[in-house]
Write a protein that holds these residues in place. Structure first.
Motif, PDB file in Angstrom:
ATOM      1  N   GLU A   1       0.803  -1.058   0.135  1.00  0.00           N
ATOM      2  CA  GLU A   1      -0.095   0.107  -0.048  1.00  0.00           C
ATOM      3  C   GLU A   1       0.679   1.442  -0.067  1.00  0.00           C
ATOM      4  O   GLU A   1       2.020   1.149   0.489  1.00  0.00           O
TER       5      GLU A   1
ATOM      6  N   ASP B   1      -5.358   5.502   2.050  1.00  0.00           N
ATOM      7  CA  ASP B   1      -4.134   4.675   1.549  1.00  0.00           C
ATOM      8  C   ASP B   1      -4.461   4.082   0.264  1.00  0.00           C
ATOM      9  O   ASP B   1      -5.770   3.677   0.135  1.00  0.00           O
TER      10      ASP B   1
ATOM     11  N   LYS C   1       0.875   4.728   1.599  1.00  0.00           N
ATOM     12  CA  LYS C   1       0.142   5.247   2.688  1.00  0.00           C
ATOM     13  C   LYS C   1      -0.316   6.705   2.255  1.00  0.00           C
ATOM     14  O   LYS C   1       0.499   7.642   1.749  1.00  0.00           O
TER      15      LYS C   1
ATOM     16  N   ALA D   1      -4.208   0.673  -1.296  1.00  0.00           N
ATOM     17  CA  ALA D   1      -3.652  -0.853  -1.139  1.00  0.00           C
ATOM     18  C   ALA D   1      -3.676  -1.336  -2.278  1.00  0.00           C
ATOM     19  O   ALA D   1      -4.582  -0.976  -3.351  1.00  0.00           O
TER      20      ALA D   1
END
Lengths: 180, 540
Positions: free
Chosen positions: B286, B300, B288, B302
């Motif tokens: 991911e 985030d 952030k 992912a």
């Protein structure tokens, strides 16, 4: 430090060949007989390249000698290229028999337009030029002038249209003069 | 036999620089062996420059790190702009993707600006060159004065001239502009007794090149070269950006590609994920706080990416490389099976998909024992060794016979082009044409020059013009001027002119669009030396 033997030999070679480079055939420059095989052409060229490529003389500071070397080397490489191409070689041999030592690459593919239409880029201009030529050939000069006018409005700078318009104008004037 | 110390260079070797779109590498022949110069322990130097708000200039690794937080003042992929006229499709396509500011300067030149500074593309590249020169000097403990710099085989005259200018601005004498694939072949074949045909498959960050050479007795003859200037690893990064952004779009109904802050971060991440996918089948992870949602809530990104899905997405790009291979092999008169060895160059060739497809196409696995990131710089270093005057030719007898990658033509009547130089003709080369005046007392003749194979001038790339000046006054057509076009071993065009009747040398000047004049280069060099950006030289 004296000039080394290789450079000495090079300068002598340049003095011999450079003044009348154009009198040397590719065969002479490559040091091969005129019935040489393609493989032997390559072998001869590699030998010449190893000996004469300008990179072989990084210390050659004399500008004039350097330029002469580039001219001669470039011509040898050109010879390799032409003689390695079966079709070009035939054409070259024909020219050589008439005294032309250099293959005129551009000549065969001279880029002249095959017909007037081809020199135009605009599709509409081409169409009206076609109509203008048809009219002219049918004797309809006024129709030809009109269609040419249309064509020129689509491609104003085109030389072929300007020339044709001038010709037709002249003929029209001639007709007008004859009628009086 | 001791070599006499030459008056300049004081023993420093001619360095070889692979000035890449993404990374640069610098090497030289030291005591008969190639040495790659690292920056700390890193041998790849990112081709990036960043202007910091505190007035300092960050180069290479420091600049790449800075790009994450300051993309608008960090220049990267400058190689895509160098030597290209501002309005060319190449520049316009590149600008659309680049976060920094690019404008048009004099002679259609590209200008890059950030934090009040405005520089030409070669001046930015010169900062990278200066840095790698400095790395070499630090390792050698000698000032370096000469270099061989590599370019893609596809680079045109203006791009070569601009690359040479970058070296000059950095204070170097550029001994040779060398084609990257040829450099790779040199690194591969030097010092070995070979008699074979090799293909160099060069898939770098910005371009794809394919080159076929014959190597025999240390003569490296390029048979044909070609490629796709609009295809590189960057394009494959963007495919990955799309995969990531599309996933985010579906989930959050927000397009990260439209986000000025998130998008550059996504591009950097995509490049890293792409490289990871060459080693592993699946990458999970991911990024952030890629954006902030409602109420400043961080979101985030992912992701779960499989190599299989990525390969399916890029297959079309990889296929395109083989169209160019078909064309080049045809020019060389070879079938894919006629190639004895295939050498991979460029980071993109690390991808398993590329390696598989290359093996399928040529019917043989490519060489696995050559580092695709460093091989070009190795070859440049070898060529630097071959060009050093102190090197005895017997000791170092490799010889490169390279070619002009494109045809060169001049404008003739009716909108047509007369091909003066054929594509893939060997360098150096010379061709002559005769021109005459078309008006009475004409003192100047201007001839348009283009690159490309089309019969129509307008379908080729206009390169610049040739001016014949100060012609003797005479009736039209009476003056006949023979112009000799020369392309030197750097692949750069020169012209000289001669009056056919008198043999007098006439003035012939070639002006190429989008390039710096000699005066501009000298000024930029002085400015770089003053700013110290081109790498301070420790006096010997």
């Amino acid at each position: 430090m004296a000039t080394d033997a290789r450079t000495e030999a090079l300068l002598q070679y340049l003095a011999e060949v450079a003044p009348d480079l154009d009198l040397h055939s590719y065969y002479q420059l490559l040091d091969v007989p005129e019935d040489v095989s393609p493989d032997a052409v390559r072998a001869a060229f590699y030998q010449k390249a190893a000996a004469l490529h300008p990179d072989r003389f990084p210390g050659l500071t004399d500008r004039r000698a350097h330029d002469q070397l580039v001219s001669i080397y470039a011509r040898i490489a050109e010879g390799y290229r032409i003689l390695s191409d079966a079709r070009k070689r035939v054409a070259y041999d024909q020219g050589l028999a008439e005294g032309r030592t250099r293959f005129a690459e551009g000549e065969r593919e001279k880029k002249g337009p095959r017909n007037p239409e081809e020199s135009l880029t605009n599709e509409q201009a081409r169409k009206f030029l076609r109509l203008a030529l048809q009219a002219r050939d049918a004797g309809d000069l006024k129709g030809a002038a009109m269609n040419l006018g249309f064509a020129r409005s689509f491609e104003p700078g085109a030389e072929v249209l300007t020339m044709l318009a001038a010709q037709i104008d002249e003929k029209l004037k001639g007709q007008a003069g004859g009628g009086q | 036999m001791a070599a006499p110390a030459s008056e300049k260079g004081s023993g420093a070797p001619i360095i070889g620089i692979d000035l890449g779109t993404t990374n640069s590498v610098v090497a030289a022949m030291v005591a008969g062996k190639v040495q790659v110069f690292a920056d700390g322990d890193r041998r790849l130097h990112p081709s990036e420059v960043s202007f910091h708000p505190n007035g300092s200039t960050l180069v290479c690794h420091a600049a790449r790190k800075r790009r994450l937080v300051d993309p608008r003042s960090t220049f990267f992929s400058v190689k895509r702009l160098v030597g290209q006229p501002f309005r060319s499709p190449a520049v316009q396509t590149a600008i659309a993707r680049l976060p920094y500011r690019v404008t048009e300067g004099a002679n259609e030149q590209v200008q890059l600006s950030a934090r009040g500074k405005v520089l030409t593309a070669p001046a930015i590249s010169a900062i990278v060159v200066g840095h790698v020169k400095h790395c070499a000097e630090a390792a050698l403990q000698l000032p370096v004065r000469q270099a061989v710099i590599t370019v893609p085989a596809n680079f045109n005259d203006a791009q070569r001239a601009a690359t040479k200018a970058a070296g000059q601005i950095a204070g170097l004498e550029v001994r040779r502009i060398l084609n990257e694939p040829t450099a790779a072949a040199l690194a591969y074949g030097v010092g070995r007794q070979l008699d074979q045909t090799v293909a160099i498959y060069d898939f770098g960050g910005g371009t794809f090149d394919i080159t076929v050479l014959r190597i025999k007795d240390q003569i490296f003859e390029v048979l044909a070269t070609g490629g796709d200037t609009f295809l590189g690893g960057d394009d494959l990064d963007l495919v990955l950006v799309d995969l990531l952004a599309d996933g985010f779009l579906r989930e959050h109904r927000y397009d990260l590609r439209e986000d000025e802050i998130a998008h550059p971060r996504l591009v950097v991440a995509a490049e890293q994920i792409k490289c990871r996918l060459s080693d592993v089948e699946v990458v999970d992870g991911e990024i952030k706080e890629i954006v902030h949602g409602e109420g400043g809530r961080p979101i985030d990104l992912a992701f779960h990416l499989t190599r299989e899905a990525y390969e399916a997405a890029i297959a079309g790009y990889v296929d395109r490389t083989f169209w160019a291979c078909d064309e080049v092999l045809q020019i060389a008169g070879l079938a894919p099976s006629g190639v004895d060895d295939v050498i991979l160059v460029g980071g993109t060739t690390r991808m398993p998909l590329v390696r598989r497809r290359v093996a399928e196409y040529f019917g043989r696995a490519p060489r696995a024992d050559i580092n695709p990131d460093e091989v070009v710089a190795w070859g440049a270093a070898v060529q630097g060794g071959a060009l050093a005057p102190t090197t005895a030719p017997q000791a170092f007898n490799s010889l490169l016979l390279d070619v002009a990658p494109r045809a060169l033509g001049i404008a003739v009547a009716g909108g047509y082009a007369d091909t003066v130089v054929q594509r893939n003709a060997q360098l150096p080369l010379e061709q002559t044409r005769i021109f005459s005046t078309s008006a009475d007392n004409q003192e100047r003749v201007l001839i348009q020059i283009c690159q490309g194979e089309s019969r129509r001038f307008s379908e080729n790339t206009p390169l610049g013009q040739l001016a014949l000046d100060g012609l003797p006054r005479a009736r039209r057509g009476e003056i006949k001027i023979e112009v000799t076009f020369q392309i030197d071993t750097d692949g750069i065009l020169h012209a000289r002119a001669r009056d056919v009747a008198t043999g007098r040398e006439e003035r012939a000047t070639v002006t190429v669009r989008g390039t710096m004049s000699q005066e501009e280069i000298a000024a930029a060099r002085a400015a770089a030396a003053a700013a110290g950006t081109a790498g301070a030289v420790t006096p010997a």
